[in-house]
Scaffold this active site. Sequence first.
Site, PDB file in Angstrom:
ATOM      1  N   ARG A 160       0.837  -1.190   0.000  1.00  0.00           N
ATOM      2  CA  ARG A 160       0.000   0.000   0.000  1.00  0.00           C
ATOM      3  C   ARG A 160       0.880   1.250   0.000  1.00  0.00           C
ATOM      4  O   ARG A 160       0.805   2.094   0.901  1.00  0.00           O
ATOM      5  CB  ARG A 160      -0.906  -0.012   1.226  1.00  0.00           C
ATOM      6  CG  ARG A 160      -2.182   0.754   0.972  1.00  0.00           C
ATOM      7  CD  ARG A 160      -3.235   0.477   1.985  1.00  0.00           C
ATOM      8  NE  ARG A 160      -4.429   1.226   1.619  1.00  0.00           N
ATOM      9  CZ  ARG A 160      -5.562   1.158   2.259  1.00  0.00           C
ATOM     10  NH1 ARG A 160      -5.690   0.375   3.294  1.00  0.00           N
ATOM     11  NH2 ARG A 160      -6.601   1.870   1.882  1.00  0.00           N
ATOM     12  N   CYS A 161       1.713   1.332  -1.027  1.00  0.00           N
ATOM     13  CA  CYS A 161       2.755   2.350  -1.007  1.00  0.00           C
ATOM     14  C   CYS A 161       3.266   2.571  -2.412  1.00  0.00           C
ATOM     15  O   CYS A 161       3.533   1.623  -3.129  1.00  0.00           O
ATOM     16  CB  CYS A 161       3.879   1.849  -0.104  1.00  0.00           C
ATOM     17  SG  CYS A 161       5.419   2.693  -0.321  1.00  0.00           S
TER      18      CYS A 161
END
Length: 796
Positions: free
Chosen positions: A370-371
């Site tokens: 999630r980056c």
Amino acid sequence: MSQALDEIKIGGLGASRKRVEDDRFIRGKGNYTDDITLPGMLHMEILRSPLAHARIKSVDTSKAWDIPGVHLVLTGEMMATRNLAWMPTLSYDTQAVLATDKVRFQGQEVACVVADDPYIAKDACEAIEVEYEPLPAIVNPAQATADGAPVIRDDKVNQPDNVIYDWEVGDKAGTDLAFEQADVISRLKLHYPRSHPSPIECCGSIADFNRATSKLTVYMTTQAPHIIRAAVALVAELPEHMIRIVSPDIGGGFGNKVPVYPGYVCSILASILLERPVKWIEDKSGNLISTGFARDIYLDGEMALRKDGKILAVRMHADADHGAFFSDAQPSKFKIGLLHSTFACYDVPAAHLTARGTYSNKAPGGVAYRCSFRVTEAMFFQERMIAAAAADLGMDPAEFRRTNFVRDDQFPHRTPFGFLLDSGQYAKCLEVGLKAIGYDDFRRQQAEARKRGKLLGLGISTMTEPLGAGNSREYDILGIKMFDSAELKIHMTGKAILRTGARTQGQGHETTWAQIVAHELGLPAEDVIVEEGDTDTAPFGMGTYASRSTPVAGAAVSMVARKIRAKARRLAAHLLEVSEEDIEWELGRFYVRSAPDRGVTIQECAIAAYSNMPDGMEPGLENTAYYDPPNLTWPFAVYLVTVEVDPETGVWDVLNMVAVDDCGVRINPMIVEGQIMGGLTEAYAMANMQFITFDADGNCVGSNYMDYLLPTAWETPGFELHSEVVTPSPHHPIGAKGIGECAAVGGPAAFVNAVLDAIAGTGVRNIDMPLLPDRVWEAITYRHDVSGAPPVRSDD
Ligand code: CDP
């Protein structure tokens, strides 16, 4: 009188439309990879290495072959005869599919068994006898670069040590000069631990090779089906048009489902050899121990400051532990992802970053969780450093940020590392956040509580994130430029199907893409069906990760709808018997400028495209748009947390959390809020409880959900969300910026800063995440920093 449709009523931009995909999910009618059963399907299981580093002396599969129901046992040696023992990674390295010479991390794939059912396959895996000769394990960059360290990748020529790359960016001379002129130099050193995306659904694939048609169909858990198709074509040497990748419903991805895993490759080879469908479904421990880790980075930096609070320069070094193979999915040009997006929201005149990547005896890491390509680490370090610098100056941390923010009139703003920020209102967001948390009042309460021995703390994190990789000038993966596409077909009755090259994994694309079409064309969102994930039908796209869908695929949806509208305008002119220049558009309808009540709806244009088009016009109403974004989008966020720390136990509780997110125009405010809440929950988990670490022998500590903790509703704090600041992206067709990751990226520093604020006065500069009670207690009691870097004791 305008006859334009009410955009909210038709489910356009700004409508908090309920997610259409949830209808099938909450009824248990989703269609995940494991739900698919094909006639004659066999099942594959993987035998994994129990050791982190060992030479393989022999692999004896005879007992496995003897088990009734076993159809195939694959070993590295067999793969090597087909030139498939190794595969290329997305970062120009190689990765073992099945180990041949050595195992290089605990959990590495050593052999596969294909059998009538998964239980027989598992039993047969256990019947395989592997003789190992253990080797010393390396679990951190310091060990990897120590004199005499064993070379992990001795399979590679020209790899005399464990260093993957040495990389630098920024202005070294300018930075050095600024440091010479500084009044104060502030320093910080920390480790961002390995973390794991832990999607509910693990990885899996069903390969189905049809000898009669020579076509290979693979149903699989992938966030990037088109990239997988290209990879399979290269690795398996199959023609690309004979490969169909179908990514059915995905039970969460978070970056875990971007890489190519050995299980996918083995199921494909098994299906080709056996000419039957072969299903592989990873189990939870397999997923936790071996797939797509994130972070695991050591950051060391310093900031040159003027005593009035102005930042003069930043200098940083990163040591990234990539595990046994450099398999990051990230833009080719940037060796350590977008780590150099750090300090982007601050007006920093000079900066310099050096980065070194090393191999270790751990599963391949560095994959985004999630980056947007190491932005999480960048923003975490930034916000921890900002807090440390403010404390060193004796300045209020909110005031320190205000002093250094890029001002509203400075956009577009070039950062010292070369990014171009598109827009933002940073100070305004901060003011909204400070007011919501009751900043001044809390500071008074804090001082008062301290007199009574109570430790209250307030943490701030303010960050911007580069989302929407990327423009093709700078961004590619393995040379493939990072653009996206959308295809829109309007049927004659005005109903439509939209396909994009992205792949939703729970973010709600089926809902929000239809909203963009509603906004552009005035077709009710419920009349637009959205399909993604099948390479035989969807147009090409780089996939969904790094919150790039809205900035890139979402923009392509707008652009294709605009192409459709342009053709519909010509149809309208024909139907209304005026020239095109005399036609005006309002939502859902074209009308004659001089006679506004004479008009035709978009649906009337649709039927005309099939029944009454002007002479010479190509029939039909469909089109495709490829969108190469001119820049990244730069959402901004302010996260504020208040905590109380118990000095006796080190336990800390969140009292309040406020989030102010500016992601430009919100397509669906409810979905955006869901994304933020999910991200904050993950941020809390990283700060409070989650890490995967290793003992000195390379044993993975935390390979089960007793050790790797997922936050439930019980422990997750409440969040107060604010949406009043909206700064549209100036280059995105509808002004939207990405949002999916912001809270997971920016949130962790707010929690850590809050705990450190609570224990200010102890002299402690850092406690590594997760801030477990024993670490906080140790910091308070012994007044020293607490590191969480591996190796840990194996009995921890
Ligand atoms: O790439 P990914 O879908 O993970 O991230 P995103 O583009 O940030 O979008 C996450 C979800 O939020 C999608 O359903 C978007 O359409 C929605 N979204 C929105 O409604 N408004 C925005 N400004 C940004 C995203």
